[in-house]
Design a protein around this motif. Sequence first.
Motif, PDB file in Angstrom:
ATOM      1  N   GLU A  72       0.829  -1.207   0.000  1.00  0.00           N
ATOM      2  CA  GLU A  72       0.000   0.000   0.000  1.00  0.00           C
ATOM      3  C   GLU A  72       0.866   1.260   0.000  1.00  0.00           C
ATOM      4  O   GLU A  72       0.582   2.220  -0.723  1.00  0.00           O
ATOM      5  N   LEU A  75       2.287   1.739  -3.509  1.00  0.00           N
ATOM      6  CA  LEU A  75       1.298   2.206  -4.485  1.00  0.00           C
ATOM      7  C   LEU A  75       0.881   3.649  -4.237  1.00  0.00           C
ATOM      8  O   LEU A  75       0.669   4.403  -5.190  1.00  0.00           O
ATOM      9  N   THR A  76       0.784   4.054  -2.989  1.00  0.00           N
ATOM     10  CA  THR A  76       0.434   5.462  -2.739  1.00  0.00           C
ATOM     11  C   THR A  76       1.579   6.377  -3.149  1.00  0.00           C
ATOM     12  O   THR A  76       1.346   7.462  -3.688  1.00  0.00           O
ATOM     13  N   ALA A  79       1.397   6.637  -6.868  1.00  0.00           N
ATOM     14  CA  ALA A  79       0.310   7.552  -7.245  1.00  0.00           C
ATOM     15  C   ALA A  79       0.743   9.002  -7.042  1.00  0.00           C
ATOM     16  O   ALA A  79       0.444   9.863  -7.884  1.00  0.00           O
ATOM     17  N   SER A 117      -8.564   0.197   1.099  1.00  0.00           N
ATOM     18  CA  SER A 117      -8.679   1.542   0.522  1.00  0.00           C
ATOM     19  C   SER A 117     -10.139   1.910   0.290  1.00  0.00           C
ATOM     20  O   SER A 117     -10.563   3.030   0.594  1.00  0.00           O
ATOM     21  N   LEU A 125      -6.390   1.681  -6.139  1.00  0.00           N
ATOM     22  CA  LEU A 125      -4.946   1.622  -6.374  1.00  0.00           C
ATOM     23  C   LEU A 125      -4.582   0.530  -7.372  1.00  0.00           C
ATOM     24  O   LEU A 125      -3.510   0.566  -7.963  1.00  0.00           O
ATOM     25  N   ALA A 167      -6.760   8.630  -8.871  1.00  0.00           N
ATOM     26  CA  ALA A 167      -5.773   8.236  -7.857  1.00  0.00           C
ATOM     27  C   ALA A 167      -4.648   9.271  -7.774  1.00  0.00           C
ATOM     28  O   ALA A 167      -4.236   9.658  -6.667  1.00  0.00           O
ATOM     29  N   TRP A 171      -3.928  11.421  -4.246  1.00  0.00           N
ATOM     30  CA  TRP A 171      -2.713  11.217  -3.467  1.00  0.00           C
ATOM     31  C   TRP A 171      -1.681  12.327  -3.649  1.00  0.00           C
ATOM     32  O   TRP A 171      -0.777  12.455  -2.809  1.00  0.00           O
TER      33      TRP A 171
END
Length: 177
Positions: A72, A75-76, A79, A117, A125, A167, A171
């Motif tokens: 996570e 991926l954030t 983003a 999420s 995501l 996304a 973010w």
Amino acid sequence: MRLGPPALADAVGGGVGQFGGDVDRWIAPAGRPTAVVPQSRRGHGPACASRSEWATGEFEGALTVIDADRLERILTDVARAGRSVSYRELLFLFDRRVGPNNVRALMRVLGEVCRRSEARGEPDLACLVVRESDRLPGEGYFAAEAERGEPLEGSRRARVDRAQATAFAFWRDRPGP
């Protein structure tokens, strides 16, 4: 220019260390494991575990953990950088190669990340995880999209572009962990 794993590290972290900046913290153990990837008894590539062994995690050989919290965070950060990431790039960050067991484990954990999420009201995501060949998510992404009852208007590319833009915007202004 095609971005490989080291370029991913530069795009989302940069800096010093084996992979640079934030990527070093992604690789460090954190949180509880949510999936394991079996390795052959000789230590070369994935083992051929039976379905029941795979489901229960009861198999011999070394195990590599793919942690949902780390995934996570990766991926954030991806983003925030405004880009997608290939299956190969993600598996590289977990010191894995692309193979059926590794991708299956990654997708299992990605599903968990997406459920968390969604429960927090955050954008998808999974749309950021793409094939290198066409920069689109795999078939499972589109099957899940249909199961959720999302409108299937426009081409797959247009739907993914919209989901990724959402996304990125969400973010972009939020601080990292």
